[in-house]
Design a protein around this motif. Sequence first.
Motif, PDB file in Angstrom:
ATOM      1  N   ASP A 106       0.735  -1.523  -0.042  1.00  0.00           N
ATOM      2  CA  ASP A 106      -0.183  -0.255   0.157  1.00  0.00           C
ATOM      3  C   ASP A 106       0.633   1.564   0.027  1.00  0.00           C
ATOM      4  O   ASP A 106       0.396   2.431  -0.241  1.00  0.00           O
ATOM      5  N   LEU A 107       2.613   1.498   0.189  1.00  0.00           N
ATOM      6  CA  LEU A 107       3.045   2.395  -0.062  1.00  0.00           C
ATOM      7  C   LEU A 107       4.379   1.872   0.175  1.00  0.00           C
ATOM      8  O   LEU A 107       4.735   0.238   0.569  1.00  0.00           O
ATOM      9  N   ILE A 108       5.207   2.129  -0.861  1.00  0.00           N
ATOM     10  CA  ILE A 108       6.881   2.154  -0.898  1.00  0.00           C
ATOM     11  C   ILE A 108       7.613   3.344  -0.882  1.00  0.00           C
ATOM     12  O   ILE A 108       7.390   3.907  -0.925  1.00  0.00           O
ATOM     13  N   ILE A 109       8.478   2.952   0.624  1.00  0.00           N
ATOM     14  CA  ILE A 109       9.413   3.795   0.973  1.00  0.00           C
ATOM     15  C   ILE A 109      10.970   3.318   0.312  1.00  0.00           C
ATOM     16  O   ILE A 109      11.378   2.350  -0.091  1.00  0.00           O
ATOM     17  N   CYS A 110      11.674   4.447  -0.755  1.00  0.00           N
ATOM     18  CA  CYS A 110      12.757   4.595  -1.597  1.00  0.00           C
ATOM     19  C   CYS A 110      13.994   4.296  -0.334  1.00  0.00           C
ATOM     20  O   CYS A 110      13.801   6.050   0.198  1.00  0.00           O
ATOM     21  N   ASP A 111      14.732   4.046  -0.187  1.00  0.00           N
ATOM     22  CA  ASP A 111      16.432   4.446  -0.206  1.00  0.00           C
ATOM     23  C   ASP A 111      17.041   5.546  -0.333  1.00  0.00           C
ATOM     24  O   ASP A 111      18.298   5.335  -1.116  1.00  0.00           O
ATOM     25  N   GLY A 112      16.179   6.994  -0.749  1.00  0.00           N
ATOM     26  CA  GLY A 112      16.772   7.687  -1.534  1.00  0.00           C
ATOM     27  C   GLY A 112      15.401   8.939  -1.615  1.00  0.00           C
ATOM     28  O   GLY A 112      14.949   9.174  -1.110  1.00  0.00           O
ATOM     29  N   GLN A 113      16.250   9.630  -3.481  1.00  0.00           N
ATOM     30  CA  GLN A 113      14.955  11.014  -2.932  1.00  0.00           C
ATOM     31  C   GLN A 113      13.886  10.652  -3.539  1.00  0.00           C
ATOM     32  O   GLN A 113      14.064   9.650  -4.962  1.00  0.00           O
ATOM     33  N   GLY A 114      12.809  11.832  -3.604  1.00  0.00           N
ATOM     34  CA  GLY A 114      11.328  11.364  -4.494  1.00  0.00           C
ATOM     35  C   GLY A 114      11.968  13.328  -5.228  1.00  0.00           C
ATOM     36  O   GLY A 114      12.359  13.522  -6.400  1.00  0.00           O
ATOM     37  N   TYR A 115      10.675  13.855  -4.598  1.00  0.00           N
ATOM     38  CA  TYR A 115      10.902  14.975  -4.986  1.00  0.00           C
ATOM     39  C   TYR A 115      11.618  15.601  -4.854  1.00  0.00           C
ATOM     40  O   TYR A 115      12.204  16.831  -5.613  1.00  0.00           O
ATOM     41  N   ALA A 116      12.897  15.689  -3.968  1.00  0.00           N
ATOM     42  CA  ALA A 116      14.068  16.719  -3.762  1.00  0.00           C
ATOM     43  C   ALA A 116      14.583  16.454  -4.757  1.00  0.00           C
ATOM     44  O   ALA A 116      16.391  15.393  -4.526  1.00  0.00           O
ATOM     45  N   HIS A 117      15.377  16.594  -6.092  1.00  0.00           N
ATOM     46  CA  HIS A 117      15.582  16.372  -7.243  1.00  0.00           C
ATOM     47  C   HIS A 117      15.359  17.508  -7.495  1.00  0.00           C
ATOM     48  O   HIS A 117      14.722  18.149  -7.739  1.00  0.00           O
ATOM     49  N   PRO A 118      17.081  17.673  -8.769  1.00  0.00           N
ATOM     50  CA  PRO A 118      16.860  19.265  -9.558  1.00  0.00           C
ATOM     51  C   PRO A 118      15.557  19.172 -10.679  1.00  0.00           C
ATOM     52  O   PRO A 118      15.687  20.548 -10.326  1.00  0.00           O
ATOM     53  N   ARG A 119      14.959  18.385 -11.067  1.00  0.00           N
ATOM     54  CA  ARG A 119      13.597  18.067 -11.781  1.00  0.00           C
ATOM     55  C   ARG A 119      12.999  17.508 -11.215  1.00  0.00           C
ATOM     56  O   ARG A 119      12.198  17.416 -11.637  1.00  0.00           O
ATOM     57  N   ARG A 120      13.333  17.375  -9.710  1.00  0.00           N
ATOM     58  CA  ARG A 120      11.303  16.858  -8.913  1.00  0.00           C
ATOM     59  C   ARG A 120      11.244  15.305  -9.182  1.00  0.00           C
ATOM     60  O   ARG A 120       9.456  15.391  -9.592  1.00  0.00           O
ATOM     61  N   PHE A 121      12.138  15.073  -9.783  1.00  0.00           N
ATOM     62  CA  PHE A 121      11.489  13.382 -10.183  1.00  0.00           C
ATOM     63  C   PHE A 121      12.549  12.617  -9.299  1.00  0.00           C
ATOM     64  O   PHE A 121      13.532  11.840 -10.632  1.00  0.00           O
ATOM     65  N   GLY A 122      12.858  12.162  -8.764  1.00  0.00           N
ATOM     66  CA  GLY A 122      13.874  10.641  -7.912  1.00  0.00           C
ATOM     67  C   GLY A 122      13.593   9.444  -8.231  1.00  0.00           C
ATOM     68  O   GLY A 122      11.655   9.553  -8.833  1.00  0.00           O
TER      69      GLY A 122
END
Length: 223
Positions: A106-122
């Motif tokens: 129901d939810l996935i946690i990634c070891d890294g960035q999401g929106y905190a990315h130069p093009r807001r797409f980690g």
Amino acid sequence: MQPVITHPWDISETEALRLQQSLAAKVIKEDQFNEIKLVAGVDVAYAKESDKLVAAVVILDAATLEVIETATATDNAQFPYIPGLFSFRELPPLIKAFDQLQHTPDLIICDGQGYAHPRRFGLACHLGVIFDVPTIGCGKTRLLGKHQEPDKERGAVAPLIDNDEVIGNVLRTQTNINPTYVSIGHRFSLATACEWILNLSPKYRLPETTRQADQAVRKALSH
């Protein structure tokens, strides 16, 4: 578990940048999820002296944090090692691992960035959008942005800011321990994302999802 959006992975850097920008427009930045019973952690490890990647998805019971299921997959890197475009390298083996799952998170946690990315797409955004699943990015390190140091107590936050935009939160998951960098991935607000990362980090700096996925890729790499 299959992606709802598919696209080629063996593409040029220019094509990847264009695709990243078009998919970034699909990111949903507010809470859009049902009851969260199963949470997944994902991790990708690189084999030494080869272009082999090992991906792991570990599903945990959201209430007890007990491991329910683990899936791993290996793949050869199809995309070069380019900062800001890691998701094009790491998602193909993760898609293979998700395909093996008996349960749907129901939810996935990634070891890294999401929106905190130069093009807001980690990675967390890319994964969330192509599977249309709620995702959160929780990184050990900062990719970009500026912030004040959060207070020393567990639960303290400070905004992570880039170009006058809040792109994530610096979250202290354990008192007097280095903070984590939390950003939305898809179908999650930043405030709710921080609540969930705290829930998933009862004892250690990193959420249990990340710890279990890291252990799974290490085990798979050693075989």
